[in-house]
Write an enzyme that holds these catalytic residues in place. Structure first.
Site, mmCIF file in Angstrom:
data_model
loop_
_atom_site.group_PDB
_atom_site.id
_atom_site.type_symbol
_atom_site.label_atom_id
_atom_site.label_comp_id
_atom_site.label_asym_id
_atom_site.label_seq_id
_atom_site.Cartn_x
_atom_site.Cartn_y
_atom_site.Cartn_z
ATOM 1 N N GLU A 112 12.947 6.909 36.502
ATOM 2 C CA GLU A 112 13.491 8.211 36.111
ATOM 3 C C GLU A 112 14.986 8.300 36.429
ATOM 4 O OE1 GLU A 112 10.354 11.642 36.379
ATOM 5 O OE2 GLU A 112 10.101 10.381 38.145
ATOM 6 N N GLU A 132 2.905 7.543 37.805
ATOM 7 C CA GLU A 132 2.565 8.731 38.597
ATOM 8 C C GLU A 132 1.165 9.263 38.352
ATOM 9 O OE1 GLU A 132 7.082 8.828 38.529
ATOM 10 O OE2 GLU A 132 5.458 8.225 37.199
#
Length: 729
Positions: A112, A132
């Site tokens: 990210e 995630e």
């Protein structure tokens, strides 16, 4: 003491290189984030800095957000202070470009952060992904908004919903990274790229605002709706995959800034859910399996395994061979004749080709891997093998003879492993001189796909051999559990009551298909009868006999139904008829003819429908099938066959398909309470016999109101150590 930091060095060409350092995988701890913010503030304010390159120390970019920091953020922290105020407003909107130099791993929060940068340069073998969802959460630092804009909506959904990691080369093809280079040239290439952006020779792109890879809104809604339908089918009992899709939609439909805020708020809520807490338990449990007291903490170093040999080229042997050559081991495959050898090699080739067809291997790589395999009909080429894995049929006399032969041909340090799933290792090695190098290497079928490796040690197996196999497991990307020696070992022994409890219910009136439906709704990949079809009735009966012989007092003894069906040439999926019938594509359908076999079995056994059992709710059915499994798991733990309850959790999920979002079989039982499990089993045992009789370990825990974990102090210490781990796959 600070945990992790970043360091900034300004080069002569005006590029500030910021390096993340937080061993072992440069996780984004709170200290690292604070240091990164300070470095950026300095770099953006200095007149001698033209551009910024972000990289990681020691060949690893960043393994993601530190899971141990969950719940440790300041309570008054402004929502979006990291993902919006810093990453978007400071880094992405800066007047100086940032380029990510990626090597090793860029996972979760690491990727990210890289996507916030204005370009990404990667090595070919780096692993990039957003895993995630494996933890019951969603990407919370802009991943749901930027990934679709970089690789397209369809691809981003696949990567996020499956937690799939891809290599740098594929990431380049998808548009996730801008260039590929060698590790030695990585930082220099990134610095040059950053300066070319400054000089307007490269585009200055902000990922958050790109729309060139997004479809029109009609197609967006169609794609997302289809994803929701598929997700609800595959994961009906968990909320976070649907939340992830909703957040992606918000950003595309309402704009990326609103999408970022929805992502932040949704991620915060999901962190607190029971599902996320359970999946984090499982995450840590997986990483604890390779820590074995008095084995991995006594200073032993793994020996190098250069050459492996497999005895038996059937489904298991060929699968094991496939997995080894995929990970660059030289492999010798032995069979008894040319016909069987040719079939085994053909299976390996087919397995490799399946990876090519899925895009997981290039044709060139496939051919190079295949050259690592050679076939033989004798043991002459076993003389320099470092590891031999026997993978023939479950025949103890045959295995004894093979191990006797191996001890004559293999050098004295060669590890002699068996892939048996049930037979006692002491029996297999009875005719072998060197008992200290005999070990179980129990792979699960198909071996080149299933992620678990059960390492079975006897009282005589040397610690060095166990350490060696743990290292092999790491290299072939298997999760190992080290267990003791007994019939069925840890995994199959724990689950032998699973099918027997289901058979008991059918004998006393319940419907086969309803039982399978209830168990799959609970989260198992298939019910006990569909599983019996897949395994095959011959194997099922043979394994049941092993358990009847070893644990006669607690087996449900009726095998009449399977035997009657076998006599009518119904063997399971292989014959296209078992509890289900199968079409040409092996799709299962209910069979109305099954009723006559069940009625005949009941008549021969002299049993009739039980009025009480016929009233069982779906939850009762789950418990009456799985509580005997919990009971056996308690015995396995009490006898020291498994050293940690968390190992049994991992084994149940990765070996038997127990739903990970329930934490594993022991964690699930613990959440219900030892007393509740005990009381139900005790009541059933009074009505239906010793098959349900609670073991003394479970009874003691129930009396004490204690956890099912064997040693609370040891478990607390272990858990504390594990919690030093960080997010890496």
């Amino acid at each position: 003491m600070a945990k992790g930091t970043t360091a900034m060095e300004v080069r002569a060409d005006g590029v500030a290189v910021i390096t993340i350092s937080n061993p072992p995988v440069n996780a984004l701890s709170l200290d690292v984030i604070a240091s990164l913010q300070r470095n950026y503030a300095e770099a953006l304010s200095r007149s001698d800095v033209k551009a910024i390159v972000l990289t990681g120390a020691k060949g690893r970019f960043c393994g993601g957000f530190d899971i141990t920091a969950f719940g440790k953020k300041p309570k008054n922290e402004k929502p979006g202070s990291l993902s919006i105020d810093f990453l978007s407003d400071v880094v992405e909107d800066a007047r100086k470009p940032s380029v990510a130099a990626i090597d090793g791993i860029a996972l979760g929060g690491g990727l990210e952060v890289a996507m916030v940068c204005h370009a990404r340069i990667s090595t070919p073998s780096a692993q990039l992904g957003l895993p995630e969802l494996q933890l019951g959460i969603i990407p919370g630092m802009g991943g749901t908004q930027r990934l679709p804009r970089l690789v397209g909506l369809q691809t981003s959904l696949e990567l996020m919903l499956t937690s799939k990691a891809i290599k740098g080369r594929e990431a380049h093809e998808l548009g996730l990274v801008d260039a590929i280079t060698s590790p030695n040239e990585l930082v220099n290439t990134a610095c040059s790229w950053a300066l070319e952006i400054v000089e307007k020779r490269r585009p200055w792109l902000k990922s958050l605002y790109r729309t060139d890879r997004l479809p029109d809104l009609v197609e967006v809604r169609n794609v997302l709706e289809f994803a929701r339908v598929q997700t609800k089918k595959k994961a009906p009992n968990v909320p976070h995959p649907i939340v992830c899709i909703d957040v992606i939609e918000e950003g595309i439909v309402s704009g990326p800034r609103l999408g970022l805020m929805k992502e932040v708020l949704s991620a915060k809520v999901l962190e607190q859910t029971q599902t996320s807490k359970i999946l984090r338990h499982f995450f840590f449990a997986q990483r604890a399996t390779s820590k074995v007291p008095n084995i991995t903490n006594i200073g032993l170093t793994p020996r190098k395994i250069k050459k492996a040999a497999i005895v038996g080229g059937g489904l298991m042997g060929s699968g094991i061979a496939t997995m080894l050559i995929l990970n660059n081991f030289k492999v010798i495959l032995k069979e008894v004749n040319e016909q069987f050898l040719s079939a085994g090699i053909k299976r390996v080739k087919g397995n490799l080709q399946s990876f090519v067809s899925k895009g997981q291997l290039t044709q060139e790589d496939c051919e190079n891997k295949f050259y690592l395999l050679s076939g033989v009909l004798d043991y002459e080429q076993f003389r320099d093998a470092d590891l031999v894995i026997e993978a023939v049929i479950e025949d103890s006399l045959l295995k004894q003879q093979i191990f006797s032969d191996l001890s004559k041909y293999c050098h004295h340090d060669c590890i002699l492993a068996t892939n048996t799933s049930t037979i006692d290792l002491n029996l297999i090695g009875q005719k072998t001189i060197s008992q200290d190098r005999i070990v179980g290497a129990h792979f699960f079928s198909p071996a080149h796909v299933m992620p678990l490796l059960e390492i079975v040690r006897t009282h005589q197996t040397s610690s060095q051999v166990v350490v060696d196999l743990l290292d092999v497991a790491k290299k072939i990307r298997k999760t190992p559990i080290v267990v003791g020696n007994c019939t069925g070992f840890a995994v199959n022994r724990t689950f032998f009551p699973y099918g027997q409890a289901a058979s008991f219910l059918v004998d006393y009136g319940l419907d086969v298909y309803h039982i399978d439906h209830v168990i799959t709704q609970f989260g198992m990949p298939m019910g006990p009868f569909r599983l019996a079809d897949l395994v095959g009735f011959g194997v099922a009966i043979a394994s049941k006999k092993q358990y009847f012989q070893s644990y006669p007092e607690r087996c449900y003894k009726s095998m009449l139904l399977l035997q009657i069906m076998l006599e009518d040439n119904r063997t399971g999926e292989s014959s296209r008829k078992g509890f289900y019938v199968y079409d040409d594509k092996r799709r299962a359908s209910r069979d109305p003819d099954l009723r006559k076999y069940i009625d005949k079995s009941r008549n021969m056994a002299g049993v009739t429908q039980d009025p009480q059992l016929m009233k069982l709710t779906d939850n009762d059915i789950v418990e009456i099938i799985l509580f005997p499994v919990v009971n056996e798991a308690c015995r396995v733990l009490d006898e020291g066959i498994s050293l940690k309850a968390s190992d049994l959790d991992v084994a149940s999920v990765m070996g038997m398909g127990f739903p990970s979002y329930r934490g594993g079989v022991m964690f699930w039982a613990d959440s219900l309470g030892a007393k509740y499990v005990y009381d139900r089993l005790e009541a059933w045992s009074k009505d239906y016999g010793d098959f349900f009789k609670p073991c003394e370990y479970l009874a003691a825990r129930a009396r004490q109101g204690a956890s099912l974990v064997k040693d609370p102090e040891f478990h607390f210490l272990l858990t504390s150590l594990i919690h030093l781990c960080i997010l890496v796959t």
